[in-house]
Design a protein around this motif. Sequence first.
Motif, PDB file in Angstrom:
ATOM      1  N   ILE A  60      19.438  92.647  51.767  1.00  0.00           N
ATOM      2  CA  ILE A  60      20.790  92.914  52.258  1.00  0.00           C
ATOM      3  C   ILE A  60      20.816  93.484  53.667  1.00  0.00           C
ATOM      4  O   ILE A  60      21.884  93.617  54.264  1.00  0.00           O
ATOM      5  CB  ILE A  60      21.529  93.900  51.317  1.00  0.00           C
ATOM      6  CG1 ILE A  60      20.834  95.275  51.324  1.00  0.00           C
ATOM      7  CG2 ILE A  60      21.612  93.331  49.916  1.00  0.00           C
ATOM      8  CD1 ILE A  60      21.634  96.353  50.603  1.00  0.00           C
ATOM      9  N   PHE A  61      19.649  93.807  54.231  1.00  0.00           N
ATOM     10  CA  PHE A  61      19.623  94.510  55.510  1.00  0.00           C
ATOM     11  C   PHE A  61      19.668  93.555  56.705  1.00  0.00           C
ATOM     12  O   PHE A  61      19.168  92.431  56.649  1.00  0.00           O
ATOM     13  CB  PHE A  61      18.383  95.407  55.607  1.00  0.00           C
ATOM     14  CG  PHE A  61      18.542  96.728  54.919  1.00  0.00           C
ATOM     15  CD1 PHE A  61      18.827  97.874  55.640  1.00  0.00           C
ATOM     16  CD2 PHE A  61      18.439  96.832  53.540  1.00  0.00           C
ATOM     17  CE1 PHE A  61      18.983  99.093  55.012  1.00  0.00           C
ATOM     18  CE2 PHE A  61      18.599  98.042  52.898  1.00  0.00           C
ATOM     19  CZ  PHE A  61      18.881  99.179  53.637  1.00  0.00           C
ATOM     20  N   THR A  62      20.286  94.049  57.772  1.00  0.00           N
ATOM     21  CA  THR A  62      20.312  93.369  59.068  1.00  0.00           C
ATOM     22  C   THR A  62      19.259  94.009  59.966  1.00  0.00           C
ATOM     23  O   THR A  62      19.070  95.228  59.933  1.00  0.00           O
ATOM     24  CB  THR A  62      21.699  93.497  59.722  1.00  0.00           C
ATOM     25  OG1 THR A  62      22.662  92.838  58.898  1.00  0.00           O
ATOM     26  CG2 THR A  62      21.712  92.881  61.110  1.00  0.00           C
ATOM     27  N   PHE A  63      18.591  93.190  60.775  1.00  0.00           N
ATOM     28  CA  PHE A  63      17.525  93.683  61.637  1.00  0.00           C
ATOM     29  C   PHE A  63      17.851  93.414  63.104  1.00  0.00           C
ATOM     30  O   PHE A  63      18.413  92.374  63.458  1.00  0.00           O
ATOM     31  CB  PHE A  63      16.192  93.029  61.275  1.00  0.00           C
ATOM     32  CG  PHE A  63      15.664  93.461  59.937  1.00  0.00           C
ATOM     33  CD1 PHE A  63      14.789  94.526  59.842  1.00  0.00           C
ATOM     34  CD2 PHE A  63      16.069  92.818  58.783  1.00  0.00           C
ATOM     35  CE1 PHE A  63      14.314  94.945  58.611  1.00  0.00           C
ATOM     36  CE2 PHE A  63      15.603  93.229  57.548  1.00  0.00           C
ATOM     37  CZ  PHE A  63      14.724  94.298  57.455  1.00  0.00           C
ATOM     38  N   TYR A  64      17.506  94.394  63.921  1.00  0.00           N
ATOM     39  CA  TYR A  64      17.636  94.306  65.372  1.00  0.00           C
ATOM     40  C   TYR A  64      16.243  94.418  65.958  1.00  0.00           C
ATOM     41  O   TYR A  64      15.471  95.302  65.586  1.00  0.00           O
ATOM     42  CB  TYR A  64      18.524  95.457  65.859  1.00  0.00           C
ATOM     43  CG  TYR A  64      18.465  95.776  67.336  1.00  0.00           C
ATOM     44  CD1 TYR A  64      19.398  95.250  68.229  1.00  0.00           C
ATOM     45  CD2 TYR A  64      17.497  96.641  67.842  1.00  0.00           C
ATOM     46  CE1 TYR A  64      19.360  95.577  69.587  1.00  0.00           C
ATOM     47  CE2 TYR A  64      17.453  96.974  69.197  1.00  0.00           C
ATOM     48  CZ  TYR A  64      18.383  96.436  70.055  1.00  0.00           C
ATOM     49  OH  TYR A  64      18.347  96.774  71.397  1.00  0.00           O
ATOM     50  N   GLU A  65      15.913  93.509  66.859  1.00  0.00           N
ATOM     51  CA  GLU A  65      14.632  93.558  67.559  1.00  0.00           C
ATOM     52  C   GLU A  65      14.896  93.388  69.042  1.00  0.00           C
ATOM     53  O   GLU A  65      15.653  92.494  69.451  1.00  0.00           O
ATOM     54  CB  GLU A  65      13.701  92.456  67.061  1.00  0.00           C
ATOM     55  CG  GLU A  65      12.353  92.419  67.771  1.00  0.00           C
ATOM     56  CD  GLU A  65      11.442  91.339  67.231  1.00  0.00           C
ATOM     57  OE1 GLU A  65      11.033  91.456  66.062  1.00  0.00           O
ATOM     58  OE2 GLU A  65      11.158  90.372  67.967  1.00  0.00           O
ATOM     59  N   ALA A  66      14.304  94.234  69.866  1.00  0.00           N
ATOM     60  CA  ALA A  66      14.547  94.176  71.306  1.00  0.00           C
ATOM     61  C   ALA A  66      13.279  94.443  72.083  1.00  0.00           C
ATOM     62  O   ALA A  66      12.414  95.217  71.657  1.00  0.00           O
ATOM     63  CB  ALA A  66      15.615  95.187  71.707  1.00  0.00           C
ATOM     64  N   SER A  67      13.176  93.801  73.243  1.00  0.00           N
ATOM     65  CA  SER A  67      12.172  94.137  74.245  1.00  0.00           C
ATOM     66  C   SER A  67      12.815  95.103  75.226  1.00  0.00           C
ATOM     67  O   SER A  67      13.926  94.850  75.706  1.00  0.00           O
ATOM     68  CB  SER A  67      11.700  92.881  74.984  1.00  0.00           C
ATOM     69  OG  SER A  67      11.135  91.951  74.079  1.00  0.00           O
ATOM     70  N   LEU A  68      12.128  96.210  75.508  1.00  0.00           N
ATOM     71  CA  LEU A  68      12.718  97.277  76.311  1.00  0.00           C
ATOM     72  C   LEU A  68      11.881  97.594  77.538  1.00  0.00           C
ATOM     73  O   LEU A  68      10.651  97.522  77.504  1.00  0.00           O
ATOM     74  CB  LEU A  68      12.849  98.559  75.471  1.00  0.00           C
ATOM     75  CG  LEU A  68      13.652  98.504  74.176  1.00  0.00           C
ATOM     76  CD1 LEU A  68      13.638  99.874  73.507  1.00  0.00           C
ATOM     77  CD2 LEU A  68      15.070  98.031  74.420  1.00  0.00           C
ATOM     78  N   ASP A  69      12.588  97.977  78.592  1.00  0.00           N
ATOM     79  CA  ASP A  69      11.973  98.622  79.742  1.00  0.00           C
ATOM     80  C   ASP A  69      12.290 100.113  79.600  1.00  0.00           C
ATOM     81  O   ASP A  69      13.447 100.512  79.734  1.00  0.00           O
ATOM     82  CB  ASP A  69      12.559  98.062  81.032  1.00  0.00           C
ATOM     83  CG  ASP A  69      11.964  98.697  82.286  1.00  0.00           C
ATOM     84  OD1 ASP A  69      10.980  99.452  82.157  1.00  0.00           O
ATOM     85  OD2 ASP A  69      12.494  98.458  83.383  1.00  0.00           O
ATOM     86  N   ILE A  70      11.273 100.925  79.302  1.00  0.00           N
ATOM     87  CA  ILE A  70      11.505 102.329  78.966  1.00  0.00           C
ATOM     88  C   ILE A  70      10.313 103.161  79.394  1.00  0.00           C
ATOM     89  O   ILE A  70       9.154 102.716  79.280  1.00  0.00           O
ATOM     90  CB  ILE A  70      11.766 102.478  77.442  1.00  0.00           C
ATOM     91  CG1 ILE A  70      12.046 103.942  77.066  1.00  0.00           C
ATOM     92  CG2 ILE A  70      10.645 101.894  76.624  1.00  0.00           C
ATOM     93  CD1 ILE A  70      12.481 104.119  75.608  1.00  0.00           C
ATOM     94  N   ASP A  71      10.550 104.360  79.887  1.00  0.00           N
ATOM     95  CA  ASP A  71       9.470 105.285  80.219  1.00  0.00           C
ATOM     96  C   ASP A  71       8.779 105.743  78.939  1.00  0.00           C
ATOM     97  O   ASP A  71       9.429 105.937  77.898  1.00  0.00           O
ATOM     98  CB  ASP A  71      10.018 106.506  80.955  1.00  0.00           C
ATOM     99  CG  ASP A  71      10.526 106.165  82.349  1.00  0.00           C
ATOM    100  OD1 ASP A  71      10.091 105.136  82.893  1.00  0.00           O
ATOM    101  OD2 ASP A  71      11.357 106.939  82.871  1.00  0.00           O
TER     102      ASP A  71
END
Length: 277
Positions: A60-71
């Motif tokens: 039932i879960f929704t997933f978010y995946e992201a590539s980040l520019d982060i310190d």
Amino acid sequence: MLQLVQHRGLDATGVAIYEKRDHVKLRVAMPSPEFVGILRDLVSQHAREIEHKVYQGQGIFTFYEASLDIDDAEIPLLHMVVNAHPKLCVHSIGKSIAVYKDQGHAVDIRARHEIRPTAGTHGIGHVRLATESAEDINAAHPFVTPHYPELAIVHNGQFTNYFNMRRFLESKGTQFKTRNDSEMAAHYIGWQMGSQGLSLQDALAASLEDLDGIFTILASTPTELGFVKDRLAIKPLLLFEQDGVTLFGSEQISLTPIFDDVFADEMDPGTVNVWSL
């Protein structure tokens, strides 16, 4: 390997894979896509989103995946900020780690989460039978922790001093997302490494003194892979090494997809061992 031991746990399957890539990857689970906007607002306060995707899981879960520019310094802070929201749960964040966990068998999550062959170094996995906590996908293994974001653990067993250790870790600022005792073990080992400055070897050794119960823990970081087995040694852990490859499993059959001729060794009670990668 996991598919061959799926009979050990039919509720969920999970893997932590350590990839070779040039960006930070964030993976978050939520009960509904309506929380994506809130999540992206939180991310924007600490990182620049290079690209992202949102998709429905096997359950039932929704997933978010992201590539980040982060310190680097912002990574544990973003982990904590996202987890502070009651409907959001970080499954992984880091330069190499990617955790995928969901309902279904290993072949199901590989297809649903589009886990493709990639350049990497190692990984750990788990098939879960829920015994003492809810069948919530966030309570499935592997577990991670903001105390040491690219640490992942899988665990077989029970901790009889879970509530005492939970209260201790909460006094150190730990946020718990589940009531699974394995999450406590991840926070404990991560706290020892991140706040106390212990090595993975010493943090696993400390767990022999501080964690009560019957347990085997397999833990990984981007550069190390290790295990600890309690002094009763009831929960199995098999080890096989050949041709520069190190394999672990709860049953010998799980090792046979890699090597046809396998005779694995059972780890002794009270053992701690760490491999550098």
